[in-house]
Design a protein around this motif. Sequence first.
Motif, short mmCIF file in Angstrom:
data_model
loop_
_atom_site.label_atom_id
_atom_site.label_comp_id
_atom_site.label_asym_id
_atom_site.label_seq_id
_atom_site.Cartn_x
_atom_site.Cartn_y
_atom_site.Cartn_z
N CYS A 115 40.11 3.87 -4.02
CA CYS A 115 38.80 3.34 -4.98
C CYS A 115 39.53 2.77 -6.33
O CYS A 115 40.49 3.33 -6.72
CB CYS A 115 37.78 4.59 -5.19
SG CYS A 115 36.74 4.25 -6.48
N CYS B 279 38.12 5.33 -9.27
CA CYS B 279 38.51 6.94 -9.39
C CYS B 279 39.80 7.09 -8.69
O CYS B 279 40.59 8.21 -8.83
CB CYS B 279 37.39 7.90 -8.86
SG CYS B 279 37.14 7.71 -7.06
N CYS C 279 32.65 8.31 -6.22
CA CYS C 279 32.34 8.38 -7.65
C CYS C 279 31.23 7.07 -7.93
O CYS C 279 30.44 7.09 -8.98
CB CYS C 279 33.56 7.65 -8.71
SG CYS C 279 34.01 6.16 -8.16
ZN LIG Z 1 35.73 6.15 -6.53
#
Ligand SMILES: [Zn+2]
Lengths: 163, 305
Positions: free
Chosen positions: A24, A27, A44
């Motif tokens: 990601c 995050c 997230c």
């Molecule tokens: Zn994330």
Amino acid sequence: MTRPQLQVLPGYGETDVEPYVDFCGHCGKRQEAAAPASRVCGNCHLGLIVSAPGSLAPGAKEPFLIVDGRLQVCAVSRRAERLLGIAEADVVDRQLTDVLLPADAEAVGVEGFVSTIVHAARGDGIVRDLVVRPAGEWGIRWFTRIGPCATPSAVLIVLAPNG
Amino acid sequence: MRTLKTSEAASELNVSPNTLRAWERRFGYPRPMRTEGRHRLYTHGEIASLRDALKEGLSISSAISRARENLRADTPVLVGALSACELDRADAAMEAALALRSVERAVEEILLPSLHEIADRSGEASAPWAFAVQWASDWLNRARRLAPSGVRPLTVLVGDATRDEQDPDALDTWALELFAQRAGAEVLTLPVTGLVGLGDVLANFHPRAIVIAGSHAGDDDVARWAYAVRAASGPLPVALYRRGSRRPAGRTTGTLVLPHSPSAAQHELMALVEGRPAAPVPASEPSVERSASIAPVQLRRSASA
Ligand SMILES: [Zn+2]
């Protein structure tokens, strides 16, 4: 009459491309191998899934930034926001050099720094190490890994504050 | 304007409704309107623009930045049309803007910035500015005619303290009047210089609040007019709009200084009229029922006009 044939010689045609891993862009959480239905991180909800070579991709606690070939900031991870004291939304589309500069400008020079990013953006696949500092600050330096990421093709800068 | 419920918008973007709400909190985009029942409603244009930007984005922030840029692309079209004195093209630019946004946001994000750009480029004493103001006045008046009036028992008296139609503050005042009317208020605008017969008018129109809009008329004129209104209608609350005052941190000695943005001003004005504190609500959050009542096609100028 035998016709000449093309033959693959050892060492040629064997690509040495390191497998990419998904994570990601906010995050940093590594994603499952299967391609997710959505590009948005389910952990997230605030980052898009990005791919990078396994040796370059950020570890669980490593802050990172993503810039494009024009050196414009595209993403700043949650940990990088905290480390640099910036908000992603405030620096997106700004020049990387507004945020990071080479720590030893005499050795590398801003041109050398820029050239490293540009080469990574061209996708030569090499992961480079560089020492940087936050723009406008001295006495702080971070080791970084810089290399290609996707999609679309861009440059991942992983900061190692304790490196 | 095509709108989507939260579940439809989430499905279009291939994300969960929770994700959409998380983006609204962190990025302020997409920015939904609310139905009368306070449910979120998204404009299809905003969602489609974001969907396209997400395909090529590296972060939600950069995709949202791209989506916003795409939505702002109507501004140069309107500036170009007005600069070239092309009425039909200007109308078409606003129709395109309305296909993607509520009336409030089309006015605040496209019409007003375009007019301000023309003022910056050509000056307020120029023919392009005069032409653009005339077009904008016409457009906003048409929108007002199509908006319901007096849906709620909220009446607002606007004391016009602007210089004339060419006064840039007049534009924002017209926008505020339109937004207030679309929020259900009945709005009457009178010049602050006109005291004769004021009592007769106020005998039939019972305002709940007074707005002094514009900074051209002097304080003495404004004070005389406000005194005459309050003498006829009682001790009404007074709000200042575009009167050059610095906006204080909170409500001060009885006079509310409204924010410069017409939608934010409308929101605070409605709270003042209803006697409730103004809750922090994102700008340009019209009621959907009224937003949908002005379809772009209805705003098309008739051939005879
Ligand atoms: Zn994330």
